[in-house]
Design a protein around this motif. Structure first.
Motif, short mmCIF file in Angstrom:
data_model
loop_
_atom_site.label_atom_id
_atom_site.label_comp_id
_atom_site.label_asym_id
_atom_site.label_seq_id
_atom_site.Cartn_x
_atom_site.Cartn_y
_atom_site.Cartn_z
N GLY A 9 8.29 59.18 87.34
CA GLY A 9 8.91 57.89 87.65
C GLY A 9 10.15 57.99 88.50
N PHE B 226 5.37 54.60 88.06
CA PHE B 226 5.08 53.88 86.81
C PHE B 226 3.60 53.97 86.43
CE2 PHE B 226 4.53 50.71 90.15
CZ PHE B 226 3.32 50.11 89.80
N PRO C 40 8.39 55.67 80.58
CA PRO C 40 8.87 54.79 81.67
C PRO C 40 10.36 54.91 81.96
CG PRO C 40 8.63 53.53 79.64
CD PRO C 40 8.22 54.93 79.32
N TRP D 200 11.46 55.75 85.84
CA TRP D 200 11.24 54.66 86.79
C TRP D 200 12.17 53.48 86.49
CZ3 TRP D 200 9.56 49.54 86.86
CH2 TRP D 200 9.14 49.06 88.10
#
Length: 397
Positions: free
Chosen positions: A201, A208, A241, A244
């Motif tokens: 990310g 993503f 995540p 990102w």
């Protein structure tokens, strides 16, 4: 099919096709696959260098400094906020559009070795491409066996757009992190999967897709076991995540618009998700008014990617692979921006090649000469197309 682990005696083994004889059954299968990959990509770089020489250009310049590569190297040398570009339409393009992991690694390498940013960027891209091919092989071997794994690496090496793996771009780094993160999911190593997804990310805007694959696969595993899963799964899914989201929020903070700042930066590059409107307008313009060879080739590659995704779904591939490839296909089809760049956005989506890899294994078993001819033809197309887009067409990839 379980996404937490793939057992040799589990359901995957029941659907695994016959393995590639000789090459795939020996412990040297990985070495042979990587040897082929390295040989093809070195040949691709050599053809580009020869084409540069024939056209009077610096031998390595467009490998190290083509298009976006100069932005990564400028960030590596000077940090963010130092380079802007004003388009002919008045849009202000800033370096915040580029994610930090690759330029950060370039900066680190030039700090410890006497290398220019361009040479460091090429070295990193080349090493990451080999690590990515290794990860692609391990994923294929785990799920389908060594024969398909070998074929998967071979096909990935000879994609028309695979020249992107030998220039100073982020595709090879992103592909390496994605492949090994997906391998972690398939093995049930959730901390590794989440950590590598977080790094993915930080490498590309489409990073993503890896986080989505980890989170969806983890949620599926949790539902399948009614929540009785290792805490490592939850930690991995939460970490996936972070890279990102962290960079997007940092750009938002720098621009004064926490949630929308990064997407405003991307719009200046004509990059946004418009649900396919830009793609449809491009196809209409190409059919009505015509266009260059690179744009027609890009359309063929994107259409092939969509069809291969459908075949991947019918192939009942592991959920993490389907989600990862599906998100990248969705971004390519539903996003705006230069259509010539879309094939390289699909390059990391190696699971799309699984149906073709299985078909190549079957062809090898029945008609080895035919399989060799197909791979040879694809190799020639890859080398020539790569040299063409780099030195003749010079389309904005």
């Amino acid at each position: 099919m379980s996404t937490s682990s793939v057992s040799r005696s589990g359901p995957v083994a029941l659907t695994r096709p016959a393995r590639l004889p000789s090459l795939g059954r020996t412990p040297s299968g990985l070495r042979a696959a990587l040897t082929f990959f390295v040989a093809v990509r070195l040949a691709g770089a050599a053809v580009v260098v020869l084409a540069n020489h024939a056209t009077g250009r610096p031998l390595l310049r467009n490998l190290a400094h083509a298009w976006d590569a100069r932005w990564y190297q400028h960030i590596a040398a000077h940090g963010y906020g130092d380079l802007i570009d004003i388009t002919r339409h008045g849009a202000v393009q800033t370096d915040w559009a580029f994610f930090p992991l690759y330029p950060g690694l370039i900066r680190a390498l030039t700090t410890v070795l006497p290398l220019s940013p361009g040479k460091a960027a090429l070295l990193l891209a080349g090493l990451a491409a080999v690590v990515a091919a290794w990860g692609v092989y391990r994923v294929g071997d785990l799920v389908y066996g060594r024969g398909v794994a070998t074929a998967l690496v071979v096909l990935w090496a000879v994609l028309p757009q695979s020249v992107e793996l030998t220039i100073a771009y982020t595709e090879s780094l992103f592909s390496a992190l994605a492949a090994w993160s997906l391998y972690g999911v398939l093995r049930g190593r959730w901390l590794w999967a989440g950590g590598l997804a977080a790094l993915a990310g930080l490498s590309r805007p489409s990073g993503f897709a890896v986080a989505a694959a980890v989170v969806v696969a983890g949620a599926h595993e949790a539902v399948r076991h009614r929540g009785r899963v290792s805490p490592r799964l939850w930690v991995g899914c939460l970490a996936a995540p972070v890279g990102w989201l962290g960079y997007v929020l940092w750009v938002g903070h720098r621009t004064g618009d926490l949630l929308g700042g990064y997407f405003g930066v991307q719009q200046a590059w004509n990059s946004r998700f418009d649900f396919g409107r830009g793609s449809l307008l491009f196809v209409k313009g190409l059919l009505v008014h015509g266009g260059g060879f690179v744009y027609a080739a890009a359309l063929v590659i994107v259409v092939a990617g969509v069809l291969l995704f459908c075949l991947l779904c019918l192939d009942r591939a592991p959920l993490a692979l389907v989600v990862f490839a599906g998100v990248l296909v969705l971004v390519v089809v539903g996003g705006s921006g230069s259509f010539a760049s879309k094939p390289r956005f699909l390059l990391p989506a190696f699971p799309l090649l699984i149906p073709l890899a299985r078909a190549l294994v079957r062809s090898w078993r029945l008609r080895p000469a035919q399989a060799v001819l197909v791979v040879g033809a694809l190799t020639a197309v890859s080398l020539l197309f790569g040299a063409y887009v780099m030195t003749v067409a010079r389309a904005p990839l």
